[in-house]
Structure formats: structure tokens, C-alpha cells
Design a protein around this motif. Structure first.
Motif, PDB file in Angstrom:
ATOM      1  N   MET A 189      61.074  77.800  19.134  1.00  0.00           N
ATOM      2  CA  MET A 189      60.084  77.626  20.312  1.00  0.00           C
ATOM      3  C   MET A 189      61.026  78.873  21.476  1.00  0.00           C
ATOM      4  O   MET A 189      61.605  77.764  22.035  1.00  0.00           O
ATOM      5  CB  MET A 189      59.825  76.145  20.177  1.00  0.00           C
ATOM      6  N   ALA A 201      48.531  71.721  13.756  1.00  0.00           N
ATOM      7  CA  ALA A 201      48.022  70.422  14.771  1.00  0.00           C
ATOM      8  C   ALA A 201      47.205  71.121  15.417  1.00  0.00           C
ATOM      9  O   ALA A 201      46.721  72.248  15.785  1.00  0.00           O
ATOM     10  CB  ALA A 201      49.434  70.741  16.050  1.00  0.00           C
ATOM     11  N   TYR A 240      49.207  65.127  21.274  1.00  0.00           N
ATOM     12  CA  TYR A 240      49.966  65.768  20.941  1.00  0.00           C
ATOM     13  C   TYR A 240      51.056  65.784  19.781  1.00  0.00           C
ATOM     14  O   TYR A 240      50.811  66.436  19.248  1.00  0.00           O
ATOM     15  CB  TYR A 240      50.356  66.772  22.272  1.00  0.00           C
ATOM     16  N   LEU A 241      52.168  64.774  20.590  1.00  0.00           N
ATOM     17  CA  LEU A 241      53.304  64.795  19.458  1.00  0.00           C
ATOM     18  C   LEU A 241      52.616  63.931  17.569  1.00  0.00           C
ATOM     19  O   LEU A 241      53.443  64.407  16.960  1.00  0.00           O
ATOM     20  CB  LEU A 241      53.795  64.397  19.990  1.00  0.00           C
ATOM     21  N   GLU A 247      47.748  73.402  18.813  1.00  0.00           N
ATOM     22  CA  GLU A 247      48.005  74.424  18.776  1.00  0.00           C
ATOM     23  C   GLU A 247      47.389  75.118  17.999  1.00  0.00           C
ATOM     24  O   GLU A 247      47.246  76.619  18.571  1.00  0.00           O
ATOM     25  CB  GLU A 247      49.550  74.045  17.413  1.00  0.00           C
ATOM     26  N   GLN A 285      49.991  65.074  16.386  1.00  0.00           N
ATOM     27  CA  GLN A 285      49.567  66.185  15.698  1.00  0.00           C
ATOM     28  C   GLN A 285      50.365  66.826  14.419  1.00  0.00           C
ATOM     29  O   GLN A 285      50.616  67.151  13.635  1.00  0.00           O
ATOM     30  CB  GLN A 285      48.176  67.017  16.857  1.00  0.00           C
ATOM     31  N   VAL A 286      51.112  66.905  15.693  1.00  0.00           N
ATOM     32  CA  VAL A 286      53.050  67.605  15.303  1.00  0.00           C
ATOM     33  C   VAL A 286      53.088  66.735  13.958  1.00  0.00           C
ATOM     34  O   VAL A 286      54.048  67.632  13.267  1.00  0.00           O
ATOM     35  CB  VAL A 286      53.928  67.713  16.518  1.00  0.00           C
ATOM     36  N   GLY A 341      51.801  68.929  11.427  1.00  0.00           N
ATOM     37  CA  GLY A 341      52.845  69.793  11.062  1.00  0.00           C
ATOM     38  C   GLY A 341      52.459  70.374  12.887  1.00  0.00           C
ATOM     39  O   GLY A 341      51.399  70.516  12.956  1.00  0.00           O
ATOM     40  N   TYR A 342      53.826  71.725  13.121  1.00  0.00           N
ATOM     41  CA  TYR A 342      52.828  72.462  14.780  1.00  0.00           C
ATOM     42  C   TYR A 342      52.096  73.299  13.827  1.00  0.00           C
ATOM     43  O   TYR A 342      51.200  73.480  14.929  1.00  0.00           O
ATOM     44  CB  TYR A 342      54.706  73.440  14.819  1.00  0.00           C
ATOM     45  N   ASP A 343      52.254  74.088  13.316  1.00  0.00           N
ATOM     46  CA  ASP A 343      51.362  75.030  13.084  1.00  0.00           C
ATOM     47  C   ASP A 343      49.835  74.502  12.536  1.00  0.00           C
ATOM     48  O   ASP A 343      49.352  75.308  12.722  1.00  0.00           O
ATOM     49  CB  ASP A 343      51.873  76.194  11.207  1.00  0.00           C
ATOM     50  N   HIS A 388      47.368  75.415  26.497  1.00  0.00           N
ATOM     51  CA  HIS A 388      48.253  73.794  27.299  1.00  0.00           C
ATOM     52  C   HIS A 388      47.668  73.540  28.153  1.00  0.00           C
ATOM     53  O   HIS A 388      47.378  72.163  28.434  1.00  0.00           O
ATOM     54  CB  HIS A 388      49.954  73.693  26.041  1.00  0.00           C
ATOM     55  N   MET A 406      56.807  76.183  26.648  1.00  0.00           N
ATOM     56  CA  MET A 406      56.528  75.046  26.724  1.00  0.00           C
ATOM     57  C   MET A 406      56.478  74.109  28.321  1.00  0.00           C
ATOM     58  O   MET A 406      56.723  74.696  28.891  1.00  0.00           O
ATOM     59  CB  MET A 406      58.823  73.874  27.028  1.00  0.00           C
TER      60      MET A 406
END
Ligand SMILES: [Zn+2]
Length: 71
Positions: free
Chosen positions: A1, A57, A45-46, A60, A48-49, A53-55, A28, A4
Motif C-alpha cells: 500500500m 472490498a 470501509y474497514l 476498492e 468491507q476489508v 479482503g482488500y482486493d 476514495h 491512503m
């Protein structure tokens, strides 16, 4: 990353500024605006991650869909 975003604050690691990264991070910013506040957006957001997972979400995926190519 290497990037941010917190509200209107976009932070990018030195040497990693690209058009595609900035367009991603600015999406974002728009997501924050649509949520109404950092306090409203960040927990969603968090969550979802953490859950998919990040990819995967949705925020994202949406930000990647709005990336503009580097020139
Ligand atoms: Zn992102």
C-alpha cells in the motif's frame, strides 16, 4: 500500500505518485463525500476489508474502476 486517504487528506509515499494512484485515491475522497463524514465512511470501509479482503472490498473495486491510466 503506497497511498491512503482520510477525508480530503490523500497521503502517498514519496516517489510513488502516479496518475492512476491519485485518481484511485481521489475516488476514495468522493466515497467519503457520499458517506458524509470520515466517521461514517471509515467503519464501513474497514468492515468491507475485514470481511471480504482488500482486493474484494466494494469500495476498492469501485476505486479501481475509476483509476485513470498513467501517461
Ligand atoms: Zn483504495
Amino acid at each position: 500500500m503506497v497511498g491512503m486517504t482520510f477525508g480530503y487528506g490523500v497521503y502517498v509515499c514519496h516517489g510513488y505518485v502516479t496518475f492512476s494512484l491519485l485518481s484511485h485515491e481521489f475516488r476514495h475522497v468522493q466515497q467519503y463525500e457520499q458517506a458524509g463524514s470520515i466517521a461514517a465512511y471509515l467503519p464501513a470501509y474497514l468492515e468491507q476489508v475485514v470481511t471480504v479482503g482488500y482486493d474484494n472490498a466494494p469500495f476498492e473495486i469501485d476505486a479501481r474502476a475509476h483509476e485513470r491510466p498513467d501517461r
